[in-house]
Motif scaffolding. Structure first.
Motif, short mmCIF file in Angstrom:
data_model
loop_
_atom_site.label_atom_id
_atom_site.label_comp_id
_atom_site.label_asym_id
_atom_site.label_seq_id
_atom_site.Cartn_x
_atom_site.Cartn_y
_atom_site.Cartn_z
N ASP A 84 11.83 25.78 17.16
CA ASP A 84 12.11 26.17 15.78
C ASP A 84 12.60 25.02 14.92
N VAL A 85 13.24 24.05 15.55
CA VAL A 85 13.84 22.96 14.77
C VAL A 85 13.17 21.62 15.03
N ALA A 86 12.17 21.58 15.87
CA ALA A 86 11.48 20.32 16.18
C ALA A 86 10.87 19.73 14.91
N GLY A 87 11.09 18.46 14.71
CA GLY A 87 10.51 17.77 13.57
C GLY A 87 11.40 17.71 12.35
N LEU A 88 12.56 18.42 12.38
CA LEU A 88 13.44 18.40 11.22
C LEU A 88 14.17 17.07 11.09
N LEU A 89 14.41 16.41 12.22
CA LEU A 89 15.07 15.11 12.20
C LEU A 89 14.14 14.08 12.83
N CYS A 90 14.19 12.86 12.30
CA CYS A 90 13.41 11.79 12.89
C CYS A 90 14.14 10.48 12.65
N ASP A 91 13.78 9.46 13.37
CA ASP A 91 14.41 8.16 13.23
C ASP A 91 13.97 7.52 11.92
N ARG A 92 14.96 7.17 11.09
CA ARG A 92 14.66 6.63 9.75
C ARG A 92 13.89 5.33 9.81
N LEU A 93 14.29 4.42 10.70
CA LEU A 93 13.62 3.12 10.78
C LEU A 93 12.18 3.27 11.27
N SER A 94 12.00 4.16 12.26
CA SER A 94 10.64 4.39 12.75
C SER A 94 9.76 4.97 11.66
N LYS A 95 10.30 5.94 10.92
CA LYS A 95 9.55 6.55 9.81
C LYS A 95 9.28 5.51 8.73
N GLY A 96 10.27 4.65 8.47
CA GLY A 96 10.09 3.61 7.46
C GLY A 96 9.02 2.63 7.84
N CYS A 97 8.95 2.26 9.11
CA CYS A 97 7.90 1.35 9.58
C CYS A 97 6.52 1.96 9.39
N ASP A 98 6.41 3.22 9.77
CA ASP A 98 5.11 3.90 9.62
C ASP A 98 4.69 3.91 8.15
N ARG A 99 5.66 4.22 7.28
CA ARG A 99 5.36 4.29 5.85
C ARG A 99 4.96 2.93 5.31
N LEU A 100 5.67 1.89 5.72
CA LEU A 100 5.36 0.54 5.25
C LEU A 100 3.98 0.10 5.71
N GLU A 101 3.68 0.33 6.97
CA GLU A 101 2.36 -0.07 7.50
C GLU A 101 1.24 0.70 6.82
N THR A 102 1.47 1.99 6.58
CA THR A 102 0.44 2.83 5.94
C THR A 102 0.17 2.38 4.52
N THR A 103 1.23 2.15 3.75
CA THR A 103 1.05 1.75 2.35
C THR A 103 0.46 0.36 2.24
N LEU A 104 0.84 -0.52 3.15
CA LEU A 104 0.29 -1.87 3.13
C LEU A 104 -1.21 -1.85 3.42
N GLU A 105 -1.61 -1.05 4.39
CA GLU A 105 -3.03 -0.92 4.71
C GLU A 105 -3.81 -0.31 3.55
N ALA A 106 -3.17 0.63 2.85
CA ALA A 106 -3.84 1.27 1.71
C ALA A 106 -4.12 0.25 0.60
N VAL A 107 -3.15 -0.62 0.32
CA VAL A 107 -3.36 -1.64 -0.70
C VAL A 107 -4.42 -2.64 -0.26
N ARG A 108 -4.36 -3.05 0.99
CA ARG A 108 -5.37 -3.98 1.51
C ARG A 108 -6.77 -3.40 1.38
N ALA A 109 -6.90 -2.11 1.69
CA ALA A 109 -8.21 -1.46 1.63
C ALA A 109 -8.73 -1.43 0.19
N LEU A 110 -7.84 -1.14 -0.77
CA LEU A 110 -8.26 -1.11 -2.17
C LEU A 110 -8.69 -2.49 -2.67
N CYS A 111 -8.10 -3.53 -2.10
CA CYS A 111 -8.41 -4.90 -2.54
C CYS A 111 -9.52 -5.55 -1.72
#
Length: 376
Positions: A52-79
């Motif tokens: 019932d509660v799985a996924g409500l909490l996650c590691d901030r740094l791990s999530k931040g890394c994923d977000r940074l890598e995803t957004t960086l790849e998105a910009v690279r792809a557009l360029c």
């Protein structure tokens, strides 16, 4: 139970605002974050099934890394389609136009620019969330410096493209926060003041302050005369396209003058200084058609709406005055967008045009009238 409902409510609210955020646990409801992550059913979630509660909490740094890598790849792809060697001019030509004589390119490439702006904005925010904790997030010092340089590069290109295309006006309300993030986490050197560009735009600043304002342009723009000329031409073209519905004939003339000036520059028929003086005069006429052309109109045409009617009705002063009076006496409050009120104005115009010899169709005349601020 009440605390859990509060947490779920906050989580739902944050999901509407941004993808993730922080909750400050003043009462130590979650004990230690690490424990909460590894054991969802302890502390505040005691008594709930793990599913019932799985996924409500996650590691901030791990999530931040994923977000940074995803957004960086998105910009690279557009360029990725940007022609090599991918210098400043290559980005501007791809996202704006390689030839300012192309009247449709700026508008046609707008979706690409908007996608690029949004992707870079997301990248800047993602990087800012980790900028002070890159090593803790798992990056080596070399990797952290490489990413910072890449984020800085794309943020500079974003600024240059916005100024070169004239798009910065549209998102100026978001710029203070974005500038703060860039100045705090990305730029090592003092930032250039771009607020004036966002408030007035390049063309209006040239009209108001003259060409010293060009020294405030980003380095990638002010390095050579061609880059400056293309930026000015793109900005003037955008104003012409945006304002054309108010007075199509007048701005068609302005577009032709711009085309002529661009052609002279390409043919090297005038010097750079002569070009700047000519483009400044054109900028004045584009940004202030009333002030620059008032002497060309009969004295009775003392409003912008009357001058627009005159220009688009084959310079027929009497007809322009008559239509102006008909519109003023016929239109009702909030008539634009109201089908029945618009039909009433249209019928009144049709009665005037019965004996008039003009090339402008009735529907186009109605649309022209709806664009006039004097009739709104």
């Amino acid at each position: 139970m009440a605390y859990f409902r509060l947490f779920v409510g906050l989580t739902a609210l944050m999901e509407k605002i941004k993808e993730y955020g922080y909750i400050v646990d003043y009462k130590d409801l979650f004990r230690q974050l690490q424990g909460a992550v590894t054991d969802y059913t302890s502390g505040a979630f005691d008594g709930y099934e793990a599913a019932d509660v799985a996924g409500l909490l996650c590691d901030r740094l791990s999530k931040g890394c994923d977000r940074l890598e995803t957004t960086l790849e998105a910009v690279r792809a557009l360029c990725e389609p940007v022609p090599r060697p991918r210098e400043s001019a290559d980005y501007r030509h791809y996202f704006c136009t390689p030839d300012t004589r192309d009247q449709k390119a700026i508008a046609a490439n707008e979706p690409k620019r908007v996608a690029f702006y949004q992707a870079v904005n997301a990248l800047i925010r993602a990087y800012s969330n980790l900028a002070n904790e890159m090593e803790a997030a798992g990056y080596t010092p070399q990797e952290a410096e490489t990413i910072k340089a890449e984020v800085r590069h794309y943020s500079q290109i974003r600024e240059e493209v916005k100024i070169a295309s004239g798009d910065y006006i549209d998102s100026k309300i978001y710029e203070p926060a974005m500038r703060h993030l860039m100045d705090t986490y990305i730029r090592a050197e003092p930032s250039n003041l771009v607020a004036d560009f966002e408030e007035l735009g390049l063309v209006q600043l040239i009209v108001n302050q003259g060409f010293p304002v060009l020294e405030s342009l980003p380095e990638g723009l002010k390095q050579d005369h061609k880059a400056i000329a293309e930026a000015i031409e793109n900005n003037i073209r955008k104003i012409i396209l945006d304002e054309s519905p108010i007075n199509p004939k007048y701005y068609e003339e302005m577009s032709e003058l711009l085309d002529s000036l661009i052609e002279q520059r390409h043919q090297k028929a005038i010097s750079y200084q002569e070009y700047l003086e000519e483009v400044k005069q054109l900028a004045k006429r584009v940004t202030d058609p009333t002030g620059s052309a008032v002497g060309n109109y009969p004295p009775a045409l003392n409003t912008s709406a009357l001058r627009s009617l005159y220009d688009n009705l084959d310079k027929d002063e009497a007809l322009a005055l008559k239509i102006d009076q008909v519109v003023i006496t016929t239109k009702k409050d909030n008539w634009i967008g109201n089908r029945f009120k618009e039909i009433e104005v249209k019928n009144a115009l049709n009665a005037v045009l019965v004996d008039a010899k003009v090339d402008l169709p009735l529907n186009q005349l109605l649309e022209l009238i709806k664009q006039q601020h004097d009739y709104q």
